[in-house]
Design an enzyme around this catalytic site. Structure first.
Site, short mmCIF file in Angstrom:
data_model
loop_
_atom_site.label_atom_id
_atom_site.label_comp_id
_atom_site.label_asym_id
_atom_site.label_seq_id
_atom_site.Cartn_x
_atom_site.Cartn_y
_atom_site.Cartn_z
N ASP A 163 0.85 -1.19 0.00
CA ASP A 163 0.00 0.00 0.00
C ASP A 163 0.88 1.24 0.00
O ASP A 163 1.98 1.23 0.56
CB ASP A 163 -0.93 0.01 1.22
N ARG A 167 -17.16 -9.73 -5.43
CA ARG A 167 -18.63 -9.75 -5.45
C ARG A 167 -19.15 -9.89 -4.02
O ARG A 167 -20.03 -10.71 -3.76
CB ARG A 167 -19.13 -10.90 -6.31
N VAL A 168 -18.58 -9.10 -3.11
CA VAL A 168 -18.88 -9.28 -1.69
C VAL A 168 -19.63 -8.08 -1.14
O VAL A 168 -19.54 -6.97 -1.66
CB VAL A 168 -17.60 -9.52 -0.87
N LYS A 183 -19.71 -8.07 -13.78
CA LYS A 183 -19.57 -7.36 -12.52
C LYS A 183 -20.28 -6.01 -12.57
O LYS A 183 -21.03 -5.62 -11.65
CB LYS A 183 -18.08 -7.16 -12.20
N ARG A 211 -29.01 -3.42 -9.71
CA ARG A 211 -29.50 -2.95 -8.43
C ARG A 211 -29.73 -1.44 -8.46
O ARG A 211 -30.70 -0.93 -7.89
CB ARG A 211 -28.51 -3.33 -7.33
N GLY A 251 -25.07 5.12 -2.65
CA GLY A 251 -23.67 5.43 -2.39
C GLY A 251 -22.78 4.22 -2.50
O GLY A 251 -23.18 3.17 -3.00
N CYS A 298 -19.49 1.05 -5.53
CA CYS A 298 -19.96 0.10 -6.56
C CYS A 298 -21.18 0.66 -7.29
O CYS A 298 -21.09 1.07 -8.43
CB CYS A 298 -20.28 -1.25 -5.92
#
Length: 428
Positions: free
Chosen positions: A30, A152-153, A204, A211, A255, A258
């Site tokens: 990082d 996909r979590v 993805k 949604r 928000g 994603c």
């Protein structure tokens, strides 16, 4: 395997720790010195159930370490941010992805696997990343294996869903797919779904766009109900009793990194084919303004002076404020009104957030709930006795019924104004 995970944010860190938990040697990379320092000291910098415990175990086992610089590994997983650009279609900014790929090149050896977990625009793996590796002299699919494996979590359940959710393995070649499957078979118990990189990228994006569009329909319904004097939440409950209907619920906006971001990547790739997606984004982006106007209406009716905001994160029980509509609502209230605005969120520590519940609601005329934190689901009448007037605008429909407290939600919005002439009359 030795695995290097580049980017230790909300996805990269849990992924790194999960591989370490399953006896792989993991080095997390990082750019932020404070993040690296905290992790090596045994403290996570993000809120995610179970992550702190697993970090402690990973450090004790010697399977995980964090550092600023990359080193040789067998697997390179790129999980860096992909924000929107500031162009006309808010397209995908690949700056961090390209930089991460470039930084792997001095350490790449034949047989290595490069995995993109970052959410990316369609055809990025083939049209952007593959050429970078080829320019460095590698043959993708033979020397180096390139795969897009989108996360996909659900935040709040990441450690469980990393293991149990199905995982798309999008390789540029069949050999790339097989190498990707070997990597994730270490811990994934869901299906490892074989796909091309392009299919994985667009799948993805469409999962989140689906949604977003559904939420836009619900938000539009809330506005319709407000105008017609019909409870939109009751409409949704009735409609969802149909076996083939699943309407989402309205709220103050959309928000997170994603749903509020990914649809634009598709729009930018083919704007002429995405009018529905673009309209859904406009509807959801309009909700903070809509909420503020309803707050103004109610405060005018009750001659209110103080609004207490409950929750600023984009979803409940997390500390993530990225793209949160609550932030825009607060900014609009502070810019356009003379209301005193107090802000309370038990999951976020900021100098401008009141840490004490009682102080936040003291002398308030209205509590406006913008996030569905668990703490808000168990409040009692005693929690609001210090309010000047006991009105609650619950945009997430989580506050229980409270005696002598007037509660408005996204269903009974029309009750927030005394002016019944705003309702559209029945056509003759």
């Amino acid at each position: 395997m030795k695995i290097a995970v580049i980017g230790l944010g909300y996805i990269g860190l849990p992924t790194a720790i999960m591989f370490a938990k399953h006896n792989q040697k993991v080095v997390g990379i990082d750019l932020k010195k404070d993040t690296v320092r905290m992790l090596n000291a045994g403290k996570v910098h993000i809120e995610e159930p179970g992550l702190q415990t697993e970090l402690t175990k990973a450090l004790l086992s010697g399977n995980f370490k964090a550092q600023l610089n990359l080193e040789k590994a067998d697997i390179f997983i790129i999980a860096v941010p992909t924000p929107n650009k500031s162009d006309a279609y808010l397209s995908c900014d690949l700056t961090h992805v390209k930089d991460a790929v470039q930084k792997t090149i001095p350490y790449l050896e034949k047989g290595n696997v490069v995995i993109l977990e970052s959410t990316i625009a369609p055809r990025t793996t083939e049209d952007v990343v593959k050429p970078i590796l080829e320019e460095a002299g590698f043959i993708v699919g033979k020397d180096i294996f390139l795969v897009h494996c989108p996360e996909r979590v659900l935040p709040g359940k990441i450690m469980h869903e990393l293991v149990h959710n199905n995982r798309i393995i999008g390789g540029l070649t069949p050999a790339c797919v097989e190498e990707g499957k070997k990597v994730y078979s270490v811990f994934v118990q869901g299906e490892l779904i074989e796909a091309t990189a392009g299919v994985a990228e667009l799948s993805k994006l469409m999962e989140n766009t689906y949604r977003d569009v559904n939420i836009a329909l619900a938000n539009e319904l809330a506005k319709i109900g407000d105008t017609l004097g019909i409870n939109a939440l009751e409409v949704i409950q009735m409609a969802n009793k149909h076996p083939r209907v699943h309407l989402h619920y309205p709220g103050p906006g959309v928000g997170g990194h994603c749903l509020a971001v990914d649809p634009y990547f598709i729009v930018a790739a083919t704007p002429e084919n995405t009018p529905l997606i673009q309209q859904a984004r406009e509807i959801n982006n309009s909700m903070p303004r809509f909420i503020v106007e309803k707050v103004k209406d109610l405060m005018a009716n009750i001659d209110g002076k103080k609004v207490s905001i409950f929750g600023i994160t984009y979803k409940g029980d997390v500390d993530d404020v990225r793209e949160s509509p609550a932030i825009e609502i607060i900014q609009l209230l502070e810019k356009e009104t003379d209301f005193e605005v107090s802000i309370f969120d038990p999951h976020v520590k900021m100098p401008w957030i009141e840490p004490d519940f009682e102080t936040a609601v003291e002398n308030a005329d209205l509590v406006c709930v913008l996030t569905d934190h668990s703490e808000f689901k168990t409040v009692t009448i005693e929690d609001f006795v210090d309010m000047k007037q006991q009105h609650i605008f619950d945009t997430k429909n989580v506050i229980p019924e409270l005696e002598k407290v007037t509660i408005y939600n996204m269903g009974n919005l029309y009750e927030m104004t005394k002016d019944s002439t705003k309702l559209i009359p029945m056509a003759e």
